[in-house]
Scaffold this motif. Structure first.
Motif, mmCIF file in Angstrom:
data_model
loop_
_atom_site.group_PDB
_atom_site.id
_atom_site.type_symbol
_atom_site.label_atom_id
_atom_site.label_comp_id
_atom_site.label_asym_id
_atom_site.label_seq_id
_atom_site.Cartn_x
_atom_site.Cartn_y
_atom_site.Cartn_z
ATOM 1 N N PRO A 119 29.543 66.410 20.188
ATOM 2 C CA PRO A 119 30.707 66.458 19.296
ATOM 3 C C PRO A 119 31.256 67.999 18.827
ATOM 4 C CG PRO A 119 28.683 66.163 18.242
ATOM 5 C CD PRO A 119 28.180 66.215 19.619
ATOM 6 N N GLY A 120 32.291 67.917 18.104
ATOM 7 C CA GLY A 120 32.903 68.994 17.640
ATOM 8 C C GLY A 120 33.678 69.523 18.699
ATOM 9 N N PRO A 121 34.520 70.568 18.342
ATOM 10 C CA PRO A 121 35.574 71.380 19.498
ATOM 11 C C PRO A 121 34.832 71.708 20.514
ATOM 12 C CG PRO A 121 35.295 72.677 17.502
ATOM 13 C CD PRO A 121 34.721 71.389 17.149
ATOM 14 N N GLN A 122 35.407 71.461 21.876
ATOM 15 C CA GLN A 122 34.802 71.957 23.287
ATOM 16 C C GLN A 122 35.868 72.791 23.835
ATOM 17 O OE1 GLN A 122 31.797 71.086 23.862
ATOM 18 N NE2 GLN A 122 31.804 69.899 21.895
ATOM 19 N N VAL A 123 35.410 73.863 24.400
ATOM 20 C CA VAL A 123 36.032 74.909 25.108
ATOM 21 C C VAL A 123 36.376 73.943 26.424
ATOM 22 C CG1 VAL A 123 35.158 77.083 24.266
ATOM 23 C CG2 VAL A 123 34.152 76.143 26.166
ATOM 24 N N GLN A 124 37.550 74.574 27.241
ATOM 25 C CA GLN A 124 37.875 73.958 28.337
ATOM 26 C C GLN A 124 37.042 73.995 29.396
ATOM 27 O OE1 GLN A 124 41.610 75.950 27.770
ATOM 28 N NE2 GLN A 124 41.272 77.438 29.365
ATOM 29 N N LEU A 125 36.765 73.171 30.240
ATOM 30 C CA LEU A 125 35.683 73.199 31.196
ATOM 31 C C LEU A 125 36.355 73.806 32.203
ATOM 32 C CD1 LEU A 125 34.143 69.607 31.285
ATOM 33 C CD2 LEU A 125 33.253 71.478 30.333
ATOM 34 N N PHE A 126 37.673 73.541 32.651
ATOM 35 C CA PHE A 126 38.142 74.205 33.838
ATOM 36 C C PHE A 126 39.663 74.539 33.498
ATOM 37 C CE2 PHE A 126 39.291 74.871 38.152
ATOM 38 C CZ PHE A 126 40.829 74.351 38.202
ATOM 39 N N SER A 127 40.259 75.714 33.965
ATOM 40 C CA SER A 127 41.500 76.304 33.705
ATOM 41 C C SER A 127 42.069 76.893 34.875
ATOM 42 C CB SER A 127 41.658 77.203 32.477
ATOM 43 O OG SER A 127 42.786 77.527 32.253
ATOM 44 N N ALA A 128 43.149 76.462 35.665
ATOM 45 C CA ALA A 128 44.070 77.112 36.470
ATOM 46 C C ALA A 128 45.279 76.974 36.418
ATOM 47 C CB ALA A 128 43.426 76.564 37.741
ATOM 48 N N ARG A 129 46.317 77.765 36.433
ATOM 49 C CA ARG A 129 47.579 77.510 36.406
ATOM 50 C C ARG A 129 48.165 76.625 35.183
ATOM 51 N NH1 ARG A 129 49.349 76.960 42.743
ATOM 52 N NH2 ARG A 129 48.594 78.879 43.555
ATOM 53 N N GLY A 130 47.658 76.903 33.870
ATOM 54 C CA GLY A 130 47.923 76.047 32.803
ATOM 55 C C GLY A 130 47.252 74.720 32.741
ATOM 56 N N LYS A 131 46.605 74.202 33.788
ATOM 57 C CA LYS A 131 45.756 72.987 33.802
ATOM 58 C C LYS A 131 44.597 73.061 33.228
ATOM 59 C CE LYS A 131 49.000 70.331 36.146
ATOM 60 N NZ LYS A 131 49.560 69.416 35.646
ATOM 61 N N THR A 132 44.156 72.329 32.082
ATOM 62 C CA THR A 132 42.882 72.395 31.181
ATOM 63 C C THR A 132 42.438 70.927 31.444
ATOM 64 O OG1 THR A 132 44.131 72.148 29.046
ATOM 65 C CG2 THR A 132 43.773 74.163 29.649
ATOM 66 N N LEU A 133 40.826 71.134 31.324
ATOM 67 C CA LEU A 133 40.258 69.977 31.687
ATOM 68 C C LEU A 133 39.088 69.778 30.320
ATOM 69 C CD1 LEU A 133 39.478 67.336 33.210
ATOM 70 C CD2 LEU A 133 37.974 68.763 34.705
ATOM 71 N N TRP A 134 38.913 68.588 29.798
ATOM 72 C CA TRP A 134 37.726 68.442 28.971
ATOM 73 C C TRP A 134 37.126 67.141 29.307
ATOM 74 C CZ3 TRP A 134 42.543 70.443 27.283
ATOM 75 C CH2 TRP A 134 42.425 71.480 26.657
ATOM 76 N N SER A 135 35.817 67.036 29.119
ATOM 77 C CA SER A 135 34.871 65.713 29.458
ATOM 78 C C SER A 135 34.002 65.443 28.372
ATOM 79 C CB SER A 135 34.406 65.845 30.910
ATOM 80 O OG SER A 135 33.627 64.656 31.151
ATOM 81 N N TRP A 136 33.821 64.256 28.084
ATOM 82 C CA TRP A 136 32.943 63.707 26.991
ATOM 83 C C TRP A 136 31.993 62.691 27.528
ATOM 84 C CZ3 TRP A 136 38.022 65.131 25.770
ATOM 85 C CH2 TRP A 136 38.063 66.004 25.069
ATOM 86 N N LYS A 137 30.841 62.361 27.131
ATOM 87 C CA LYS A 137 30.100 61.257 27.331
ATOM 88 C C LYS A 137 29.936 60.417 26.051
ATOM 89 C CE LYS A 137 27.132 61.044 30.711
ATOM 90 N NZ LYS A 137 27.541 60.046 31.340
#
Length: 208
Positions: A119-137
């Motif tokens: 829970p709470g704010p998460q930093v992006q897992l992956f970033s390349a050319r503006g594409k950002t990715l987050w994932s939660w279970k």
């Protein structure tokens, strides 16, 4: 007088059992007869995101963990919001956003009927050319209609001062299917204990 006492001792466990089990039996029968309208998850975006993807399963089952993945172009989103804020009339704001939005942002997911592993704010897992990715279970705890909210923690510069702003990115409406087997594994022991307690009270009152 003895006859009244015996009748009362026999009636008390029956009342306790009725208070414990009858409401659940009636609720089960009502759902079995009427049924529940199920629907696939619905995603409602609340920010002008040009390119985004929210990945989640088509069916959600109570007590069964699943993954939610968010992917978006943070650079394009920051520029789009900044442009809208700059062109908005004075006093009109998009979820309270002001100034120039930076592409560096964090994301979080919240929901009352769910257990979230991180829970709470998460930093992006992956970033390349503006594409950002987050994932939660996520583990749904309550059945029927439930909602999850995706939020972004943005950084904005207004009058040379940097501020942190929290905005809603999207709302996920979903239907959580019941899981009776897992429910009994988790909570059935309490009904068994209550039944044994009622039997114990009944036997003790009969002996007295």
């Amino acid at each position: 007088m003895r006859k009244f006492a015996i009748s009362f001792n026999m009636l008390l466990p029956a009342i306790l059992a009725a208070l414990l089990f009858i409401p659940y039996i009636l609720n089960f029968l009502a759902h079995a007869m009427v049924g529940e309208k199920q629907f696939p998850p619905i995603i409602m975006m609340k920010l002008p995101v040009e390119s985004t993807a929210v990945a989640l399963p088509a069916e959600v089952v109570q007590f069964t963990p699943f993954d939610i993945t968010l992917q978006l172009d943070s650079d394009a989103l920051a520029k789009r919001i900044t442009d809208i804020v700059a062109k908005s009339p004075h006093g009109v704001a998009m979820q309270g956003i002001s100034g120039k939005v930076l592409s560096s942002m964090q994301a979080e997911i919240v929901g009352n009927g769910f257990h979230i592993d991180n829970p709470g704010p998460q930093v992006q897992l992956f970033s390349a050319r503006g594409k950002t990715l987050w994932s939660w279970k996520i583990t749904p705890l309550s059945p029927n209609r439930q909602a999850l909210t995706l939020r972004l923690h943005l950084k904005a510069i207004d009058s040379r001062q940097e501020s942190q702003q929290i905005v809603d990115l999207a709302e996920i409406q979903t239907f959580v299917q019941k899981n009776p087997t897992e429910w009994m594994k988790r909570y059935g022991i309490w009904f068994i204990a209550a039944g044994l307690l009622a039997i114990g009270i009944w036997r003790r009152m009969r002996r007295s």
